[in-house]
Motif scaffolding. Sequence first.
Motif, PDB file in Angstrom:
ATOM      1  N   ARG A 112      -5.523  -5.388 -26.181  1.00  0.00           N
ATOM      2  CA  ARG A 112      -6.699  -5.876 -26.908  1.00  0.00           C
ATOM      3  C   ARG A 112      -6.418  -5.984 -28.408  1.00  0.00           C
ATOM      4  NH1 ARG A 112      -9.546  -8.131 -22.791  1.00  0.00           N
ATOM      5  NH2 ARG A 112     -10.291  -6.577 -21.294  1.00  0.00           N
ATOM      6  N   ARG A 113      -5.637  -5.041 -28.922  1.00  0.00           N
ATOM      7  CA  ARG A 113      -5.287  -5.096 -30.346  1.00  0.00           C
ATOM      8  C   ARG A 113      -4.419  -6.320 -30.630  1.00  0.00           C
ATOM      9  NH1 ARG A 113      -5.760  -0.930 -33.697  1.00  0.00           N
ATOM     10  NH2 ARG A 113      -5.618   0.584 -31.983  1.00  0.00           N
ATOM     11  N   SER A 114      -3.502  -6.618 -29.720  1.00  0.00           N
ATOM     12  CA  SER A 114      -2.643  -7.781 -29.874  1.00  0.00           C
ATOM     13  C   SER A 114      -3.465  -9.068 -29.855  1.00  0.00           C
ATOM     14  CB  SER A 114      -1.603  -7.801 -28.745  1.00  0.00           C
ATOM     15  OG  SER A 114      -0.849  -8.984 -28.772  1.00  0.00           O
ATOM     16  N   ALA A 115      -4.495  -9.111 -29.017  1.00  0.00           N
ATOM     17  CA  ALA A 115      -5.350 -10.299 -28.958  1.00  0.00           C
ATOM     18  C   ALA A 115      -6.043 -10.544 -30.293  1.00  0.00           C
ATOM     19  CB  ALA A 115      -6.383 -10.145 -27.848  1.00  0.00           C
ATOM     20  N   ASP A 163      -9.901 -18.657 -27.234  1.00  0.00           N
ATOM     21  CA  ASP A 163      -8.469 -18.932 -27.148  1.00  0.00           C
ATOM     22  C   ASP A 163      -7.665 -17.692 -26.782  1.00  0.00           C
ATOM     23  OD1 ASP A 163      -8.605 -21.659 -27.804  1.00  0.00           O
ATOM     24  OD2 ASP A 163      -8.765 -21.178 -29.938  1.00  0.00           O
ATOM     25  N   VAL A 164      -8.147 -16.526 -27.173  1.00  0.00           N
ATOM     26  CA  VAL A 164      -7.391 -15.297 -26.892  1.00  0.00           C
ATOM     27  C   VAL A 164      -7.943 -14.538 -25.690  1.00  0.00           C
ATOM     28  CG1 VAL A 164      -6.595 -15.007 -29.259  1.00  0.00           C
ATOM     29  CG2 VAL A 164      -8.751 -13.967 -28.566  1.00  0.00           C
ATOM     30  N   ASP A 165      -9.212 -14.783 -25.352  1.00  0.00           N
ATOM     31  CA  ASP A 165      -9.798 -14.161 -24.165  1.00  0.00           C
ATOM     32  C   ASP A 165      -9.829 -15.188 -23.041  1.00  0.00           C
ATOM     33  OD1 ASP A 165     -10.273 -11.753 -25.407  1.00  0.00           O
ATOM     34  OD2 ASP A 165     -12.298 -12.283 -26.039  1.00  0.00           O
ATOM     35  N   ALA A 217      -3.969 -14.246 -36.920  1.00  0.00           N
ATOM     36  CA  ALA A 217      -2.744 -14.880 -37.411  1.00  0.00           C
ATOM     37  C   ALA A 217      -2.753 -16.385 -37.194  1.00  0.00           C
ATOM     38  CB  ALA A 217      -1.524 -14.259 -36.738  1.00  0.00           C
ATOM     39  N   ASN A 218      -3.298 -16.820 -36.067  1.00  0.00           N
ATOM     40  CA  ASN A 218      -3.258 -18.247 -35.710  1.00  0.00           C
ATOM     41  C   ASN A 218      -4.590 -18.950 -35.880  1.00  0.00           C
ATOM     42  OD1 ASN A 218      -0.494 -17.995 -34.870  1.00  0.00           O
ATOM     43  ND2 ASN A 218      -1.228 -17.064 -32.973  1.00  0.00           N
ATOM     44  N   GLY A 255     -17.938  -7.009 -25.533  1.00  0.00           N
ATOM     45  CA  GLY A 255     -18.256  -8.217 -26.298  1.00  0.00           C
ATOM     46  C   GLY A 255     -17.104  -9.207 -26.329  1.00  0.00           C
ATOM     47  N   MET A 256     -16.957  -9.907 -27.462  1.00  0.00           N
ATOM     48  CA  MET A 256     -15.915 -10.924 -27.615  1.00  0.00           C
ATOM     49  C   MET A 256     -14.933 -10.516 -28.711  1.00  0.00           C
ATOM     50  SD  MET A 256     -18.110 -14.465 -27.231  1.00  0.00           S
ATOM     51  CE  MET A 256     -16.696 -15.482 -26.776  1.00  0.00           C
ATOM     52  N   THR A 257     -13.662 -10.806 -28.492  1.00  0.00           N
ATOM     53  CA  THR A 257     -12.633 -10.478 -29.474  1.00  0.00           C
ATOM     54  C   THR A 257     -12.974 -11.071 -30.841  1.00  0.00           C
ATOM     55  OG1 THR A 257     -10.900 -10.393 -27.798  1.00  0.00           O
ATOM     56  CG2 THR A 257     -10.193 -10.750 -30.068  1.00  0.00           C
ATOM     57  N   GLY A 258     -12.853 -10.238 -31.863  1.00  0.00           N
ATOM     58  CA  GLY A 258     -13.073 -10.706 -33.228  1.00  0.00           C
ATOM     59  C   GLY A 258     -14.528 -10.959 -33.579  1.00  0.00           C
ATOM     60  N   LYS A 259     -15.451 -10.419 -32.803  1.00  0.00           N
ATOM     61  CA  LYS A 259     -16.865 -10.643 -33.114  1.00  0.00           C
ATOM     62  C   LYS A 259     -17.181 -10.068 -34.502  1.00  0.00           C
ATOM     63  CE  LYS A 259     -18.364  -6.553 -30.475  1.00  0.00           C
ATOM     64  NZ  LYS A 259     -19.222  -6.054 -29.377  1.00  0.00           N
TER      65      LYS A 259
END
Length: 370
Positions: A181-184, A197-199, A190-191, A224-228
């Motif tokens: 999850r941290r890598s996501a 796109d990551v989930d 980074a991108n 929830g969603m990554t980076g919320k």
Amino acid sequence: MRNFRSLALTFVLFTAMMAGNLFSAKASEQDSDPRWSIAIHGGAGTLDPDRMTPERRAAYEAALQGALDAGKAVLADGGSAMDAVKAAIIPLENNPLFNAGRGAVFTWEGRNELDASIMDGRDRSAGAVTGVTTIKNPILLADKVRTDSPHVFLMGEGAEQFAGEQGLETAPPEWFATEARRSALERMKANQLSALDVDHKFGTVGAVALDMDGNLAAGTSTGGMTGKRWGRIGDAPVIGAGTYADNRSCAVSATGWGEYFIRVGVAQEICTRLRYRFQIDLNAAQLTVPKDKEGNPSYYIHSYEMPLSLEAAQEEADIVMSDVKDLGGDGGVILVTREGHALYSFNTTGMYRGRATSDGVNEVAIFAAE
């Protein structure tokens, strides 16, 4: 003439009373053969069979079966739908494969913020929490909000304080965090990617159940969603959007792009449609009953004679999920009806899911074709 009318009225009332007794007897006869059903999910999304290794598939199937077994054991032993829902969700919250509890995604700031909700179909009591960071099993906190507070929805620090007063188990940040999850989150930043796109899937977990007493319950838990950002809240803790249960119709738990599920009010919309679909089908059947010379029905069709069919329930759930898709959202739902039908509806390539019933159904599945 007046005495004749009085006698006729007495006869009609006596006939109605006897019909009522017959209905009660038949209903009691039905109730003597109790049934139970349960369905679970571990998230829906863009799932590719070609990218699923045998080892990873086996891990997911084992996790789903374990949660399903925990829930159905409660029901088979005569336990409540509420207890079965919690029993099924807790192992999913504890499993890092899913985006709930341990294994939850990271916010933009690098924290794991957890949401959960639960609802009892008997009285439509409900509890929900959002933005908690130390509660090991958020579904248990949501249930405590339902049973031990005057409120339905608590957030953040207040919810954590309430949890402490209730003596619920907590866990440090490292319990929830996983490298995947941290890598996501790092790839997202980074991108300059979106959460979608990551989930590749929405890893929200949930369970719905019908117990032998005919009671329904539903629960949902997520990270929830990554980076919320900005305190974003999805549908999972929102009663009526991600979770709903009503003994008059069904119990629903959702997983997907929360913003769209909130806008549609997916969980309650499905339950409401099933409730009125049943009445519409009953009324339509009544219209086919022959009438006497005075235009009165020769027979009244009772509700026990026309349970809502699996096909009708599936149709209504699919209509709601089609509405979500038309707006631009994706995801899925699990539901159990008051008749005991356990089913799914999703508009993605897959959904981690499972179901079991007292009739012997026991299955777990991942991809849409299964």
